[in-house]
Design an enzyme around this catalytic site. Structure first.
Site, PDB file in Angstrom:
ATOM      1  N   HIS A  17       0.685  -1.241  -0.033  1.00  0.00           N
ATOM      2  CA  HIS A  17      -0.206  -0.248  -0.002  1.00  0.00           C
ATOM      3  C   HIS A  17       0.790   1.263   0.002  1.00  0.00           C
ATOM      4  O   HIS A  17       2.114   1.150  -0.126  1.00  0.00           O
ATOM      5  CB  HIS A  17      -1.077  -0.046   1.359  1.00  0.00           C
ATOM      6  CG  HIS A  17      -0.377  -0.032   2.698  1.00  0.00           C
ATOM      7  ND1 HIS A  17       0.617   0.909   2.974  1.00  0.00           N
ATOM      8  CD2 HIS A  17      -0.664  -0.972   3.504  1.00  0.00           C
ATOM      9  CE1 HIS A  17       0.668   0.571   4.104  1.00  0.00           C
ATOM     10  NE2 HIS A  17       0.272  -0.493   4.593  1.00  0.00           N
ATOM     11  N   HIS A  20       4.006   1.479   2.369  1.00  0.00           N
ATOM     12  CA  HIS A  20       5.103   0.788   1.915  1.00  0.00           C
ATOM     13  C   HIS A  20       5.861   1.533   0.655  1.00  0.00           C
ATOM     14  O   HIS A  20       6.896   1.327   0.566  1.00  0.00           O
ATOM     15  CB  HIS A  20       4.765  -0.740   1.570  1.00  0.00           C
ATOM     16  CG  HIS A  20       3.775  -1.453   2.432  1.00  0.00           C
ATOM     17  ND1 HIS A  20       2.756  -2.193   2.179  1.00  0.00           N
ATOM     18  CD2 HIS A  20       4.014  -1.879   3.568  1.00  0.00           C
ATOM     19  CE1 HIS A  20       2.292  -2.838   3.141  1.00  0.00           C
ATOM     20  NE2 HIS A  20       3.135  -2.521   4.112  1.00  0.00           N
ATOM     21  N   CYS A 125       1.718  -9.101  22.781  1.00  0.00           N
ATOM     22  CA  CYS A 125       0.655  -8.563  22.091  1.00  0.00           C
ATOM     23  C   CYS A 125       0.977  -9.306  20.430  1.00  0.00           C
ATOM     24  O   CYS A 125       2.123  -9.191  20.078  1.00  0.00           O
ATOM     25  CB  CYS A 125       1.083  -7.052  21.783  1.00  0.00           C
ATOM     26  SG  CYS A 125      -0.149  -6.559  20.446  1.00  0.00           S
ATOM     27  N   CYS A 128       2.233  -6.570  17.780  1.00  0.00           N
ATOM     28  CA  CYS A 128       3.585  -6.088  17.831  1.00  0.00           C
ATOM     29  C   CYS A 128       4.560  -7.225  17.784  1.00  0.00           C
ATOM     30  O   CYS A 128       5.771  -7.040  17.480  1.00  0.00           O
ATOM     31  CB  CYS A 128       3.991  -5.522  19.126  1.00  0.00           C
ATOM     32  SG  CYS A 128       2.800  -3.983  19.392  1.00  0.00           S
ATOM     33  N   CYS A 142      -3.136  -2.557  23.847  1.00  0.00           N
ATOM     34  CA  CYS A 142      -1.780  -2.330  23.215  1.00  0.00           C
ATOM     35  C   CYS A 142      -2.287  -0.925  22.455  1.00  0.00           C
ATOM     36  O   CYS A 142      -3.210  -1.088  21.676  1.00  0.00           O
ATOM     37  CB  CYS A 142      -1.483  -3.395  22.306  1.00  0.00           C
ATOM     38  SG  CYS A 142      -0.240  -2.639  21.080  1.00  0.00           S
ATOM     39  N   HIS A 145      -2.345  -1.351  18.626  1.00  0.00           N
ATOM     40  CA  HIS A 145      -3.549  -2.492  18.144  1.00  0.00           C
ATOM     41  C   HIS A 145      -4.571  -2.814  18.637  1.00  0.00           C
ATOM     42  O   HIS A 145      -5.507  -3.496  18.076  1.00  0.00           O
ATOM     43  CB  HIS A 145      -2.846  -4.082  17.845  1.00  0.00           C
ATOM     44  CG  HIS A 145      -1.516  -3.886  17.258  1.00  0.00           C
ATOM     45  ND1 HIS A 145      -0.325  -3.714  17.687  1.00  0.00           N
ATOM     46  CD2 HIS A 145      -1.262  -4.254  15.737  1.00  0.00           C
ATOM     47  CE1 HIS A 145       0.720  -3.665  16.887  1.00  0.00           C
ATOM     48  NE2 HIS A 145      -0.122  -3.943  15.412  1.00  0.00           N
ATOM     49  N   LYS A 295      -6.451   7.688   9.579  1.00  0.00           N
ATOM     50  CA  LYS A 295      -5.312   6.668   9.422  1.00  0.00           C
ATOM     51  C   LYS A 295      -6.008   5.309   8.509  1.00  0.00           C
ATOM     52  O   LYS A 295      -6.877   5.176   8.343  1.00  0.00           O
ATOM     53  CB  LYS A 295      -5.441   5.946  10.834  1.00  0.00           C
ATOM     54  CG  LYS A 295      -4.216   4.937  11.153  1.00  0.00           C
ATOM     55  CD  LYS A 295      -4.101   4.721  12.475  1.00  0.00           C
ATOM     56  CE  LYS A 295      -3.197   3.304  12.592  1.00  0.00           C
ATOM     57  NZ  LYS A 295      -2.864   3.051  13.649  1.00  0.00           N
ATOM     58  N   LYS A 298      -7.943  -1.437   7.122  1.00  0.00           N
ATOM     59  CA  LYS A 298      -8.915  -2.255   6.124  1.00  0.00           C
ATOM     60  C   LYS A 298     -10.185  -1.957   6.572  1.00  0.00           C
ATOM     61  O   LYS A 298     -11.197  -1.781   5.931  1.00  0.00           O
ATOM     62  CB  LYS A 298      -8.360  -3.852   6.355  1.00  0.00           C
ATOM     63  CG  LYS A 298      -7.449  -4.132   5.623  1.00  0.00           C
ATOM     64  CD  LYS A 298      -7.371  -5.840   5.716  1.00  0.00           C
ATOM     65  CE  LYS A 298      -5.952  -6.125   5.272  1.00  0.00           C
ATOM     66  NZ  LYS A 298      -5.402  -7.421   5.537  1.00  0.00           N
TER      67      LYS A 298
HETATM   68  N1  MSP Z   1       8.254  -6.480   8.855  1.00  0.00           N
HETATM   69  C1  MSP Z   1       8.565  -5.172   9.552  1.00  0.00           C
HETATM   70  C2  MSP Z   1       9.750  -4.721   9.533  1.00  0.00           C
HETATM   71  C3  MSP Z   1      11.033  -5.191   9.620  1.00  0.00           C
HETATM   72  S1  MSP Z   1      12.483  -4.633   9.009  1.00  0.00           S
HETATM   73  C4  MSP Z   1      13.661  -5.509   9.648  1.00  0.00           C
HETATM   74  C5  MSP Z   1       7.352  -4.314   9.551  1.00  0.00           C
HETATM   75  N2  MSP Z   1       6.682  -4.553   8.392  1.00  0.00           N
HETATM   76  S2  MSP Z   1       5.391  -3.696   7.795  1.00  0.00           S
HETATM   77  O1  MSP Z   1       5.027  -4.256   6.605  1.00  0.00           O
HETATM   78  O2  MSP Z   1       4.212  -3.763   8.971  1.00  0.00           O
HETATM   79  O3  MSP Z   1       5.910  -2.272   7.875  1.00  0.00           O
HETATM   80  C6  MSP Z   1       6.876  -1.814   6.805  1.00  0.00           C
HETATM   81  C7  MSP Z   1       7.086  -0.309   6.885  1.00  0.00           C
HETATM   82  O4  MSP Z   1       6.002   0.272   6.403  1.00  0.00           O
HETATM   83  C8  MSP Z   1       7.424   0.321   8.198  1.00  0.00           C
HETATM   84  O5  MSP Z   1       8.427   1.199   8.219  1.00  0.00           O
HETATM   85  C9  MSP Z   1       6.164   1.165   8.391  1.00  0.00           C
HETATM   86  O6  MSP Z   1       6.358   2.253   9.001  1.00  0.00           O
HETATM   87  C10 MSP Z   1       5.645   1.518   6.928  1.00  0.00           C
HETATM   88  N3  MSP Z   1       4.274   1.884   6.756  1.00  0.00           N
HETATM   89  C11 MSP Z   1       3.083   1.195   7.236  1.00  0.00           C
HETATM   90  N4  MSP Z   1       1.995   1.902   6.944  1.00  0.00           N
HETATM   91  C12 MSP Z   1       2.476   3.230   6.853  1.00  0.00           C
HETATM   92  C13 MSP Z   1       1.924   4.416   6.499  1.00  0.00           C
HETATM   93  N5  MSP Z   1       0.531   4.656   6.575  1.00  0.00           N
HETATM   94  N6  MSP Z   1       2.668   5.425   6.270  1.00  0.00           N
HETATM   95  C14 MSP Z   1       4.129   5.510   6.165  1.00  0.00           C
HETATM   96  N7  MSP Z   1       4.575   4.361   6.079  1.00  0.00           N
HETATM   97  C15 MSP Z   1       4.120   3.301   6.816  1.00  0.00           C
HETATM   98  O7  MSP Z   1       7.049  -3.358  10.208  1.00  0.00           O
END
Ligand code: MSP
Length: 509
Positions: A17, A20, A125, A128, A142, A145, A295, A298
């Site tokens: 999304h 990412h 949790c 987390c 938490c 979550h 925010k 889903k």
């Molecule tokens: N798998 C772990 C990271 C392990 S690194 C050794 C993880 N994955 S995640 O898919 O949940 O999130 C990855 C990244 O996406 C995080 O840095 C998180 O901050 C970023 N984002 C997820 N949603 C976001 C927004 N809405 N806005 C900006 N970045 C966000 O955490």
């Protein structure tokens, strides 16, 4: 010089999304910029595929976890090229070499006595994937979550993280850039002002078997964060300290979201320290994107998928918007109206018009053949100096990962070039045969300005950069930024086409 930049590896329990995409676009832009400056760059991203969350998502989908991980990991691998993101390595934590590296480090840290078997009762949790302290709970839940953690009591292996607390505080203080921006550094130091507990780094197989087995006890798998963080060195071939590891480690910057700060600035450095591996130079935490003020979630059905945006607005406009709209490090809000505004004003109006006007005039006055610049007047010198100086400023801003500032600086150049057109009034010069030489000089300077702008925007907007370079007929070997001699590289006599509009204006719905 070699440079290594990473993104977090993404959990395979959700499709790619906007959040990412943001982190990955940032890392891609930075690595493209450094490549443009002829540096040897390694840019890594990937997927995080073990642990509770993934096992649960796979069970819900009714398929084995590996099959599930293959499916979602593929979505990430397919998403990035569509956003013109070109990582050098895409690591998966189910890769054999990654598993070997995780086990090698665990064994090393165990052998030296920094891992011990203990028993643990705590509040866990699942979201987390860690135990929370009472203090972290808000109304018994938490805060991230919104669910109460589960009381769990079990035997587990612990990493003697507490042993490294003083050393870590010292490292953070002595290396003020290690955690950036500064607010996050202070947040981590404040967390470290309380005693650091040892970290539980295993899960009994009886509770979770979707993980990397501990090399010294087959009844346990590795805690998913220990597994995940190691990705940053496993794809470099560690424990082999030669080769890519020797070349690219320590990492120049781990780009992460603010939510995973503690994992990267407390857990990761202490693991590395225990394993005798140097620490990364910098961890840069960015803010979160909301969507139209809310925010992304889903349940609100407001998750923005990159594909939908690409189809509607084009890749470059999205990349530009995300990097220009908020100072890197702070939170931002994504809205269609703000995106359309940026497209119409910055891209269609400022940049698009500059490229169309200058190439159209060259075609009208010189049949598209670039004249030789002759006598330089004051406004020419001012333009040239501004470009040379500002290219250095952009370089410094990129070094500081200040993407929005770098774009502002580039747009100052766009404005300077547009103003140069207004001030030198080529249409008036064209009416006077005696001014032919002057008109030629003006057109040369203008197109040279477009060349530099085209190069500078390439890391942010690769397609646009390529289009501009193609219009100007620049050889691929010359598509690089040179600190020296950065003005005047266009060849007089070369043919330049009249550009089609780069960014059509978008009407508000
Ligand atoms: N798998 C772990 C990271 C392990 S690194 C050794 C993880 N994955 S995640 O898919 O949940 O999130 C990855 C990244 O996406 C995080 O840095 C998180 O901050 C970023 N984002 C997820 N949603 C976001 C927004 N809405 N806005 C900006 N970045 C966000 O955490």
């Amino acid at each position: 010089m070699s440079l290594y930049i990473t993104t977090p590896i993404y959990y395979v329990n959700a499709q790619p999304h906007l959040g990412h995409a943001y982190t990955t676009i940032v890392a891609d832009t930075y690595s493209r910029f450094r490549r443009l400056c002829k540096e040897d760059v390694r840019f890594q991203t990937g997927t995080d595929e073990h642990g509770d969350k993934i096992a649960e998502a796979a069970a819900a989908a009714g398929i084995p976890p590996k099959e599930y991980a293959d499916r979602i990991s593929r979505l990430f691998q397919e998403a990035w090229p569509l956003l013109n993101i070109e990582p050098d390595t895409f690591i998966r934590t189910t890769d054999e070499n990654h598993i070997r590296t995780v086990q090698a480090i665990l064994q090393k840290v165990y052998d030296q006595g920094d891992i011990y078997l203990g028993s643990y009762s705590g509040l866990y949790c699942r979201g987390c994937e860690r135990f929370l302290t009472e203090k972290e709970l808000v109304n018994g839940k938490c805060p991230d979550h919104q669910a109460p953690p589960q009381p769990i009591s079990e035997s587990n292996y612990f990493f003697r993280m507490s042993r490294y607390q003083e050393w870590l505080i010292d490292h953070i203080k002595k290396n003020p850039e290690f955690i950036t921006p500064e607010g996050y550094k202070n947040e981590v130091l404040s967390f470290l002002s309380e005693p650091l507990e040892d970290l539980c780094i295993s899960r009994p197989k009886s509770r979770l078997d979707w993980g990397i087995p501990l090399p010294f006890d087959a009844d346990f798998v590795t805690y998913v964060w220990f597994d995940a963080l190691t990705n940053y060195i496993s794809a470099l071939g560690y424990p082999n300290r030669e080769g890519d590891f020797g070349k690219f480690w320590p990492c120049d910057v781990h780009v992460i979201g603010k939510d995973i700060l503690r994992f990267h600035t407390v857990y990761w450095p202490t693991f590395l320290m225990a394993a005798g591996i140097p620490l990364p130079e910098k961890v840069f935490a960015h803010g979160w994107w909301t969507v139209e003020g809310q925010k992304m979630s889903k349940s609100l059905a407001n998750v923005v998928e990159p594909n939908m945006l690409i189809d509607k607005y084009g890749v470059d406009a999205i990349r530009y918007f995300l990097l220009r709209e908020v100072p890197f490090g702070l939170d931002g809000d994504f809205s269609h109206s703000a995106l359309i505004h940026r497209i119409n004003s910055d891209l269609a109006n400022d940049l698009g018009n500059l490229v169309s006007r200058s190439t159209a005039m060259l075609n009208k006055y010189f049949k598209g053949v670039l004249p030789t610049p002759l006598k330089e007047s004051d406004i020419d010198t001012a333009l040239k100096e501004k470009f040379i100086q500002q290219t250095g400023v952009v370089d410094e801003q990129m070094e500081a990962l200040a993407f929005n500032k770098a774009l502002q600086s580039i747009w100052e150049l766009v404005s300077a070039a547009n103003k140069y057109i207004d001030d030198s009034a080529p249409w008036a010069l064209a009416k006077d045969e005696a001014q032919r030489e002057r008109l030629g000089t003006v057109m040369y300077n203008l197109l040279e300005a477009v060349r530099l702008i085209g190069l500078l925007v390439t890391p942010f907007m690769p397609d646009t950069g390529v289009k501009i370079c193609n219009i100007l007929g620049i050889d691929s070997a010359d598509r690089q930024l040179d600190e020296h001699d950065s003005w005047g590289l266009l060849q007089p006599g070369s043919s330049i086409e009249k550009a089609a509009p780069l960014f059509p204006r978008i009407e508000m719905e």
